[in-house]
Every structure is written in structure tokens, then in C-alpha cells.
Design an enzyme around this catalytic site. Structure first.
Site, PDB file in Angstrom:
ATOM      1  N   GLY A   1      -9.603  -4.873   8.069  1.00 63.36           N
ATOM      2  CA  GLY A   1      -8.613  -3.984   8.673  1.00 63.36           C
ATOM      3  C   GLY A   1      -8.479  -4.289  10.156  1.00 63.36           C
ATOM      4  NE  ARG A   2     -11.471   0.546  13.342  1.00 60.96           N
ATOM      5  CZ  ARG A   2     -11.990   1.146  12.264  1.00 60.96           C
ATOM      6  NH1 ARG A   2     -12.552   0.426  11.300  1.00 60.96           N
ATOM      7  NH2 ARG A   2     -11.947   2.460  12.147  1.00 60.96           N
TER       8      ARG A   2
ATOM      9  CD  GLN B   1      -1.161   2.322   2.231  1.00 61.45           C
ATOM     10  OE1 GLN B   1      -0.434   1.998   3.172  1.00 61.45           O
ATOM     11  NE2 GLN B   1      -1.405   3.594   1.929  1.00 61.45           N
TER      12      GLN B   1
ATOM     13  CG  ASP C   1     -11.368  -1.861   3.217  1.00 57.74           C
ATOM     14  OD1 ASP C   1     -12.171  -0.905   3.212  1.00 57.74           O
ATOM     15  OD2 ASP C   1     -10.130  -1.689   3.181  1.00 57.74           O
TER      16      ASP C   1
ATOM     17  CG  HIS D   1      -8.768   5.212   5.304  1.00 56.65           C
ATOM     18  ND1 HIS D   1      -7.880   5.593   4.338  1.00 56.65           N
ATOM     19  CD2 HIS D   1      -8.016   4.959   6.411  1.00 56.65           C
ATOM     20  CE1 HIS D   1      -6.647   5.585   4.833  1.00 56.65           C
ATOM     21  NE2 HIS D   1      -6.703   5.194   6.090  1.00 56.65           N
TER      22      HIS D   1
ATOM     23  NE  ARG E   1      -7.932   4.321  10.875  1.00 52.65           N
ATOM     24  CZ  ARG E   1      -7.593   4.199  12.158  1.00 52.65           C
ATOM     25  NH1 ARG E   1      -8.475   3.762  13.015  1.00 52.65           N
ATOM     26  NH2 ARG E   1      -6.378   4.488  12.569  1.00 52.65           N
TER      27      ARG E   1
HETATM   28  C1  FMN Z   1      -5.557   1.224  12.746  1.00 50.84           C
HETATM   29  C2  FMN Z   1      -5.775   1.409  11.282  1.00 50.84           C
HETATM   30  C3  FMN Z   1      -4.744   1.841  10.481  1.00 50.84           C
HETATM   31  C4  FMN Z   1      -4.938   1.986   9.111  1.00 50.84           C
HETATM   32  N1  FMN Z   1      -3.889   2.349   8.339  1.00 50.84           N
HETATM   33  C5  FMN Z   1      -4.064   2.451   7.002  1.00 50.84           C
HETATM   34  C6  FMN Z   1      -2.980   2.790   6.165  1.00 50.84           C
HETATM   35  O1  FMN Z   1      -1.860   3.000   6.623  1.00 50.84           O
HETATM   36  N2  FMN Z   1      -3.219   2.885   4.835  1.00 50.84           N
HETATM   37  C7  FMN Z   1      -4.464   2.669   4.294  1.00 50.84           C
HETATM   38  O2  FMN Z   1      -4.637   2.769   3.086  1.00 50.84           O
HETATM   39  N3  FMN Z   1      -5.508   2.324   5.073  1.00 50.84           N
HETATM   40  C8  FMN Z   1      -5.333   2.217   6.405  1.00 50.84           C
HETATM   41  N4  FMN Z   1      -6.385   1.859   7.190  1.00 50.84           N
HETATM   42  C9  FMN Z   1      -7.692   1.536   6.573  1.00 50.84           C
HETATM   43  C10 FMN Z   1      -7.779   0.036   6.266  1.00 50.84           C
HETATM   44  O3  FMN Z   1      -6.936  -0.313   5.209  1.00 50.84           O
HETATM   45  C11 FMN Z   1      -9.192  -0.393   5.868  1.00 50.84           C
HETATM   46  O4  FMN Z   1      -9.642   0.403   4.800  1.00 50.84           O
HETATM   47  C12 FMN Z   1     -10.210  -0.348   6.999  1.00 50.84           C
HETATM   48  O5  FMN Z   1      -9.623  -0.637   8.241  1.00 50.84           O
HETATM   49  C13 FMN Z   1     -11.320  -1.354   6.709  1.00 50.84           C
HETATM   50  O6  FMN Z   1     -12.302  -1.304   7.660  1.00 50.84           O
HETATM   51  P1  FMN Z   1     -12.406  -2.310   8.912  1.00 50.84           P
HETATM   52  O7  FMN Z   1     -11.379  -1.886   9.893  1.00 50.84           O
HETATM   53  O8  FMN Z   1     -13.805  -2.063   9.379  1.00 50.84           O
HETATM   54  O9  FMN Z   1     -12.213  -3.725   8.432  1.00 50.84           O
HETATM   55  C14 FMN Z   1      -6.214   1.719   8.548  1.00 50.84           C
HETATM   56  C15 FMN Z   1      -7.260   1.294   9.373  1.00 50.84           C
HETATM   57  C16 FMN Z   1      -7.048   1.127  10.717  1.00 50.84           C
HETATM   58  C17 FMN Z   1      -8.196   0.645  11.561  1.00 50.84           C
HETATM   59  C1  COI Z   2      -1.205   7.746  10.012  1.00 49.26           C
HETATM   60  C2  COI Z   2      -2.305   7.421   9.063  1.00 49.26           C
HETATM   61  C3  COI Z   2      -2.103   8.104   7.752  1.00 49.26           C
HETATM   62  C4  COI Z   2      -2.431   5.920   8.890  1.00 49.26           C
HETATM   63  C5  COI Z   2      -3.807   5.553   8.448  1.00 49.26           C
HETATM   64  O1  COI Z   2      -4.100   5.455   7.295  1.00 49.26           O
HETATM   65  C6  COI Z   2      -4.842   5.351   9.433  1.00 49.26           C
HETATM   66  O2  COI Z   2      -4.533   5.329  10.625  1.00 49.26           O
HETATM   67  O3  COI Z   2      -6.013   5.188   9.040  1.00 49.26           O
END
Ligand code: FMN
Ligand code: COI
Length: 371
Positions: A317-318, A135, A294, A263, A266
Site C-alpha cells: 500500500g504505502r 477495489q 498486505d 487495512h 487504518r
Molecule cells: C493512504 C492509504 C489509502 C488507502 N485507501 C484504501 C482504499 O481506498 N481501499 C482499501 O480497500 N484499502 C485502502 N488502503 C489500505 C491498503 O489497501 C492496504 O491494505 C494497506 O495499505 C497495506 O499496508 P501497507 O501500507 O503497510 O503496505 C489504504 C491505505 C493507505 C495507506
Molecule cells: C477515505 C477512506 C475510506 C479511504 C481508505 O480506505 C483509507 O484511507 O484507508
């Protein structure tokens, strides 16, 4: 390990994590309306099984962009695994590779991509090549970005997953309240160390790998995707597509696959649940590229609903982070096992012999009256 479901692993993780770090992992943007919506939307979709089909035990495997997967569940990229467990992405990579699950490794990992790939290779069954994707947050400094891409390629990553929903960082009020904005001492974004270019200028190249050095830029555009296409032969997946016009543009720009994602709630709060966006994206791309999804996938039945609405595979993700925090490699393995068993069971109960067998005829809304 007697975790009955993903939820119980989240509870176990919460019990062991520093509350500030739990908030970072669990939280979302602003009112966290989208975080809640992702899961709630799955619960509003009903499954209507077909009977007496003699389908036998289902086969769960699938292929995406040439990558063979033991089931249509991948690991979405999540940053900072060292906050969850000292073995960090090493443990996650071993669990994924042992399970035949594709790991999308985050650019902001706390273990270098070369080390993640080495762990995956050690754990892959029978010396098979593990499926590892990378990624990327495209950095405005293209020299810096190119150096990261070259590292990912050299490490053996088989696709670039470009996150396109982050022209700025979402507003995380939990992190603000906790004053959590960078990694603690001793933890760094190991892929960002000692690379050439302006990315390190603020610290003179000596003290690199800090989260605050990462640039989430609104200047990133389709031109950058074209540029990536020129500099790398790897398939390009766009992560964070929610609008059908962007899905069309992605196809026109030669993107190889789309990851329908908000995301995990987030970034922009009040984006709708991803599962509710999937049909309109599927309609827009007309099968020209594979779709991944996702956001809120917690159960085997969620996977079936995404497949029925046009996804080739889903990603979590989580849940992987909860497994990692609760029990390291074994915890991530348990999460994947749970989802595999649930998917096997749900496919069987639906009368389906494989993920490819799942169609929209299985779906209805939970609220009646039904047609
Ligand atoms: C703690 C955390 C960190 C994440 N970091 C990234 C990241 O660095 N890059 C990114 O593209 N998505 C990031 N994401 C988003 C995940 O790739 C994903 O889209 C999302 O967690 C999916 O939803 P879910 O947690 O309900 O399964 C992050 C999500 C979480 C919860
Ligand atoms: C520090 C952030 C850019 C990492 C991320 O994508 C996230 O925590 O959702």
C-alpha cells in the site's frame, strides 16, 4: 535515482508532501499499534537458507486468478493519489503495467477508472493486456454500486476486490488533529461522479464525487457478496479477512480469493499483524482459494516470509504512494524495481528457484533457542 530502499523513498516523500497529506498516507487508527505491528512482525521471523541446491537464477513470475504477474507483489488499493502527485493514478498505473505488476485500483481514485485503464494499456510491454483489478466499497444503494461495477468491467478490470473490513471508518486521530476529512478543491473521487441512485441524493446529483458521499455501512453482509456474484462474472476477492471462521465462510460463499489485510492498521487498531494471522487463515482454507497478504511488506525478504506461510502473492500500500510522491511514475517504478531485485536476491540466497519453491522449512523465529 539513488534510492537504496523503500525506506529512503518514504523519507523523500515526506520531504515533499504537505504534512497534512503525509499524515493521511502514513497514519493509522488511534494509537497506530497495528501500523507498527505489521512491520515488526516480519522482523521477528527468521529465514534459514538451504545451501548447495544448484537452483540457478530464480524466476519470479506467478499467476493469481488467471492474472500473470512478473513477481508475487501487487499494488493494494490506496485512495487519493492526486494528493501525492499531479499525475496521480495515471502515473501509478503506467509504472505497474510497465513492470507487469497487478494494480488494484481504488474505488476512491482521483482519476476515473477508464483513464487509469487507458494509461495502463499504453504502458504495458508489447501491447499486452495490463492486469488491473478494481477495489469496491459496497454501497447500500445497490443501483449505485452496480453502476460502479459496470464501469470497472467496461474499463477492463479483471477482478473485484471487495473491502470488507470497513463497516465504519477507523478513527484517524492524525486526520482529526489536521482537520483533514475531504479532498481539497479541484480533486474528486472520479469514479463516483454522475452515477444513478441515492448515493448522490444529498447534493442533488449535481456536485458529486466527494469523500463525504461515500457510505461505509455496517449493514453490508454475505448477502451482498451473493448479490455481487449474481450481477458480475468477475472473480471476487475479499479484502480484510483476519478471522479463520470468516475465511471458511468466504470459501463456502464461493469467493475466489482472500486478501489477508488489516487495512495497513487504518481500521480497527490492535488487530494483530497480518503475517501473524496468515498461518491460521491458510489452515482454515486448506488451499481451496489463493491467499494474498498486505500490511508492512517493505522488503524482498518479507515477500518470502509471506509465501512460506501460505500466500500466493503479497501487496503493498504505502510504498507505492511514497514512490509516487517522491518521483511520480519513475518513483513507483523504482519501488517495484527495488522489491524485485530484493526478492531475486533473497530467493537466490535461500536456494529457491521460484516463488513456488518457497516453503515453511525456511522459517524460524529470530529469538532462540531453536529446535
Ligand atoms: C493512504 C492509504 C489509502 C488507502 N485507501 C484504501 C482504499 O481506498 N481501499 C482499501 O480497500 N484499502 C485502502 N488502503 C489500505 C491498503 O489497501 C492496504 O491494505 C494497506 O495499505 C497495506 O499496508 P501497507 O501500507 O503497510 O503496505 C489504504 C491505505 C493507505 C495507506
Ligand atoms: C477515505 C477512506 C475510506 C479511504 C481508505 O480506505 C483509507 O484511507 O484507508
Amino acid at each position: 535515482m539513488d534510492y537504496a530502499n523503500v525506506r529512503s523513498l518514504e523519507e523523500a516523500a515526506r520531504a515533499v508532501l504537505d504534512p497534512v497529506h503525509y499524515d493521511y498516507f502514513a497514519g493509522g487508527a488511534q494509537d497506530e499499534i497495528t501500523v507498527a505491528a505489521n512491520e515488526a512482525a516480519f522482523a521477528r521471523i527468521g529465514l534459514v537458507p538451504r545451501i548447495l541446491r544448484g537452483a540457478a537464477r530464480p524466476r519470479l513470475g506467478t499467476t493469481v486468478l488467471g492474472a500473470e504477474m512478473s513477481m508475487p507483489v501487487m499494488l493494494s488499493p490506496t485512495a487519493f493519489h492526486k494528493l501525492a502527485h499531479p499525475e496521480a493514478e495515471r502515473a501509478t498505473a503506467r509504472a505497474a503495467a510497465a513492470a507487469g505488476v497487478t494494480m488494484i485500483s481504488a474505488m476512491l481514485s482521483t482519476v476515473a477508472i477508464e483513464d487509469i485503464a487507458a494509461e495502463a494499456r499504453k504502458a504495458a510491454p508489447g501491447g499486452a493486456e495490463p492486469s488491473l483489478w478494481f477495489q469496491l466499497y459496497v454501497q447500500p444503494d445497490l443501483g449505485f454500486t452496480e453502476a460502479i461495477v459496470r464501469r470497472a468491467e467496461a474499463a477492463g478490470c479483471r477482478a473485484l476486490v471487495v473491502t470488507v473490513d470497513s463497516p465504519a471508518l477507523g478513527r484517524h486521530e492524525r486526520n482529526d488533529r489536521n482537520d483533514f476529512h475531504d479532498l481539497p478543491p479541484g480533486m474528486r473521487c472520479e469514479n463516483l461522479r454522475e452515477l444513478p441512485g441515492e448515493g448522490l441524493r444529498d447534493l442533488g446529483g449535481r456536485d458529486s464525487g466527494h469523500v463525504r458521499q461515500v457510505v461505509l455501512s455496517p449493514e453490508i453482509s454475505w448477502d451482498h457478496i451473493a448479490w455481487l456474484r449474481q450481477i458480475s462474472d468477475l472473480p471476487i476477492v475479499l479484502k480484510g479477512v483476519l478471522h479463520p471462521r470468516d475465511a471458511r465462510l468466504a470459501v463456502e460463499n464461493g469467493v475466489d480469493a482472500l486478501l489477508v489485510s488489516n487495512h495497513g492498521g487504518r481500521q480497527l487498531d490492535t488487530t494483530p499483524a497480518t503475517i501473524d494471522r496468515l498461518p491460521i487463515i491458510a489452515e482454515a482454507v486448506q488451499g481451496q482459494v489463493p491467499l494474498l497478504l498486505d500490511g508492512g511488506v517493505r522488503r524482498g525478504t518479507d515477500v518470502i516470509k509471506a509465501l512460506a506461510l501460505g500466500a500466493t502473492a503479497t501487496a503493498i500500500g504505502r510504498p507505492a504512494v511514497w514512490g509516487l510522491a517522491a518521483a511520480g511514475e519513475a518513483g513507483v517504478a523504482r519501488v517495484l524495481d527495488l522489491l524485485r531485485n530484493e526478492l531475486d536476491n533473497a530467493l537466490t540466497l535461500c536456494g529457491c528457484a521460484s516463488p513456488q519453491d518457497v516453503t515453511a522449512e525456511l522459517l524460524t523465529t529470530m529469538e532462540g533457542p531453536h529446535q
